[in-house]
Design an enzyme around this catalytic site. Structure first.
Site, PDB file in Angstrom:
ATOM      1  N   TYR A 126       0.786  -1.235   0.000  1.00 56.33           N
ATOM      2  CA  TYR A 126       0.000   0.000   0.000  1.00 56.33           C
ATOM      3  C   TYR A 126       0.818   1.285   0.000  1.00 56.33           C
ATOM      4  CZ  TYR A 126      -4.021  -2.993   0.500  1.00 56.33           C
ATOM      5  OH  TYR A 126      -4.982  -3.944   0.258  1.00 56.33           O
ATOM      6  N   PHE A 412     -11.059  -4.221  10.680  1.00 55.95           N
ATOM      7  CA  PHE A 412     -12.310  -4.021   9.956  1.00 55.95           C
ATOM      8  C   PHE A 412     -12.182  -4.546   8.539  1.00 55.95           C
ATOM      9  CE2 PHE A 412      -9.803  -0.125  10.259  1.00 55.95           C
ATOM     10  CZ  PHE A 412      -9.551   0.153   8.943  1.00 55.95           C
TER      11      PHE A 412
END
Length: 412
Positions: A126, A412
Site C-alpha cells: 500500500y 475491519f
C-alpha cells in the site's frame, strides 16, 4: 464505471454479496465462519463496495466503511475505512488492484473524507498508493507465574464481576465511547459494529473456551471491562493454562490495574496472551519483569491523506508550528505541491502557497506522521524527509507528536 484491460469495476449489488465475499475469503486462505459472513453482510456499505469483473466472474473486491477517527487534539474526522480488498490469484499483475485503489480514492475525495485508513495483510503493497504505517501495536506472552504487578492505591475498591458478554454490551460500549476522543487512531463505533466485540465462532477458538467477560465497577457504575478466553493445559508439573485477552478498556488507572490483576489471578492459568494493545499501554509499567512478558511490536494502521489541506487543518499540534511542506503525491496529484501549515494546541490551518518550502516529503510520510506516533525526525534519518530550511525539521517533528501513542482499536 471504470475499466482496466478486460476488467470492469461496478458497485456491488446486495444480491451478489455471497459470491463477492466467497472470493474475498478464498483470497485470504479460504476459511471463515457463518457468524463472520453474517456480521460482514450487516455492516457492508454496498454503495461503497466495488466488484472487479472479468465477464460474469467477480475477480476482485474492495470496500470502505464510513468511519470517524480520532486525531491529535480529540477531533473525530470522517475517515474511509478501506476493507475487503482482494484480487483472485488468476488475475494478478493485470492492474486490477491499481484500478480499484484509483476508483476508491476518487470516491473518497468526492465524499469529502480527508483521510483513509486500512490494516495491511502485506505491508509492501500500500505504500505505492500513499499509505504510511501510522499506528503500531504490542503483543505479549506474560508468565503470570513469575511476573507480579505493582498496583496503585484504590484497587481494592474496584469490584470485578463476571457477566455474559451480551448482557453488558451497552455498558461496555459506553466505556469504549468515552475513551474514543482520548487517543488518536480510535474509531467511533458505527451502528452494528458493537456486534464485532461479541463475535465468537468456535472455529477461531483454537480449543479455548467461549468468550467470557468481566466488568469493573466503582460506586455502582461500570468503569471498565475485559473480554477473554481461557484454554486449559496440563504438564508434568501441573496446570499450564493460558488466558487469551481480546479486549480491555477502563476509564481510570485504578480500574485498569484492577482488570489486569483479575486476569493475572484466574485459577489454573500460567500465561496471559495479550494480542493488540497500544505501545504505551499501562501493563508495561505495572509488571515486575518486562523480559518475562516477551513483548513484540508490529505495524497496524496505515493512514492516507486524501485531502492534505483538510487533514492537516483537522488536528492540533502540541507545539506552535509554521512550516511550508513540499508534498509529492503521484497517485492523488491534487495533493501535490506546497502547503503552508500553521497551528498550535488550539487549532490549525493549512492552505496552498507559493512560498519557499521548508520540508520536502511524500504523502506517505505525512500519513505515517499524521497521528503523532511516527517522528518526522526518524523518517528524515531514513532519507524519507528532506529539510530545506535549517530548524524546520525539529520544529515540525515536535509539533506533529502526540502525548499518547496512536492505536487502532480493532480491525475491519
Amino acid at each position: 464505471m471504470g475499466t482496466e484491460g478486460t476488467t470492469e469495476l461496478t458497485v456491488l449489488r446486495p444480491e451478489e454479496f455471497d459470491r463477492w465475499w466467497d472470493g474475498l475469503v478464498r483470497a485470504f486462505g479460504g476459511v471463515a465462519s457463518a457468524e463472520e459472513r453474517e456480521l460482514d453482510r450487516s455492516v457492508t456499505e454496498f454503495d461503497r463496495s466495488l466488484a472487479a469483473r472479468d465477464g460474469s466472474e467477480i475477480i476482485g473486491s474492495a470496500g470502505a466503511f464510513s468511519f470517524r477517527m480520532t486525531v491529535p487534539g480529540g477531533a473525530l474526522v470522517p475517515t474511509a475505512g478501506v476493507t475487503m480488498v482482494s484480487v483472485a490469484a488468476t488475475h494478478r499483475r493485470r492492474g486490477v488492484l491499481t484500478s480499484m485503489m484509483r476508483r476508491q480514492l476518487d470516491d473518497v475525495r468526492a465524499l469529502g473524507e480527508p483521510l483513509a485508513v486500512l490494516t495491511a495483510s502485506e505491508p509492501a503493497i500500500y505504500g505505492r498508493f500513499g499509505y504510511g504505517a501510522a499506528t503500531f501495536r504490542t503483543s505479549a506472552e506474560i508468565d503470570t507465574g513469575r511476573v507480579t504487578l505493582s498496583l496503585p492505591p484504590g484497587v481494592e475498591g474496584v469490584r470485578v464481576r463476571y457477566a455474559a458478554p451480551a448482557d453488558v454490551l451497552g455498558a461496555c460500549e459506553a466505556v469504549y465511547a468515552a475513551l474514543v476522543p482520548l487517543r488518536p487512531g480510535m474509531l467511533a463505533r458505527q451502528p452494528g459494529w458493537e456486534r464485532a466485540g461479541l463475535l465468537d465462532p468456535e472455529s477461531e477458538r483454537g480449543g479455548a473456551s467461549a468468550l467470557q467477560c468481566a466488568v469493573a465497577e466503582r460506586d455502582g457504575e461500570v468503569t471498565g471491562y475485559v473480554r477473554f478466553r481461557t484454554k486449559m493445559g496440563w504438564g508434568e508439573s501441573g496446570h499450564d493454562g493460558t488466558v487469551h485477552l481480546k479486549d480491555l478498556a477502563a476509564l481510570d488507572p485504578v480500574t485498569e490495574a484492577a482488570l489486569w490483576r483479575f486476569l493475572f489471578g484466574i485459577d489454573l492459568m500460567t500465561t496471559l496472551s495479550v494480542g493488540s494493545r497500544p505501545v504505551d499501554d499501562a501493563w508495561r509499567y505495572l509488571v515486575s519483569d518486562t523480559r518475562r512478558c516477551r513483548p513484540r511490536l508490529r505495524d497496524d494502521g496505515y493512514v492516507r491523506l486524501v485531502d492534505v489541506g483538510a487533514a492537516l487543518s483537522a488536528r492540533t499540534y502540541q507545539a506552535p508550528v509554521d512550516v511550508v511542506l513540499e508534498v509529492a503525491d503521484a497517485f492523488c496529484p491534487w495533493n501535490a505541491g506546497r502547503w503552508r501549515l500553521t497551528g498550535d494546541a488550539k487549532g490549525a490551518f493549512c492552505e496552498r502557497t507559493t512560498d519557499a518550502a521548508d520540508l520536502a516529503l511524500s504523502v506517505r510520510e505525512l500519513g505515517a506522521a499524521y497521528l503523532g506516533g511516527v517522528s518526522l525526525l526518524s523518517l528524515a534519518a531514513a532519507g524519507r524527509v528532506r529539510e530545506l530550511r535549517p530548524g524546520a525539521l525539529t520544529e515540525a517533528s515536535v509539533a506533529f507528536g502526540s502525548p499518547v501513542a496512536p492505536w487502532l482499536p480493532h480491525g475491519f
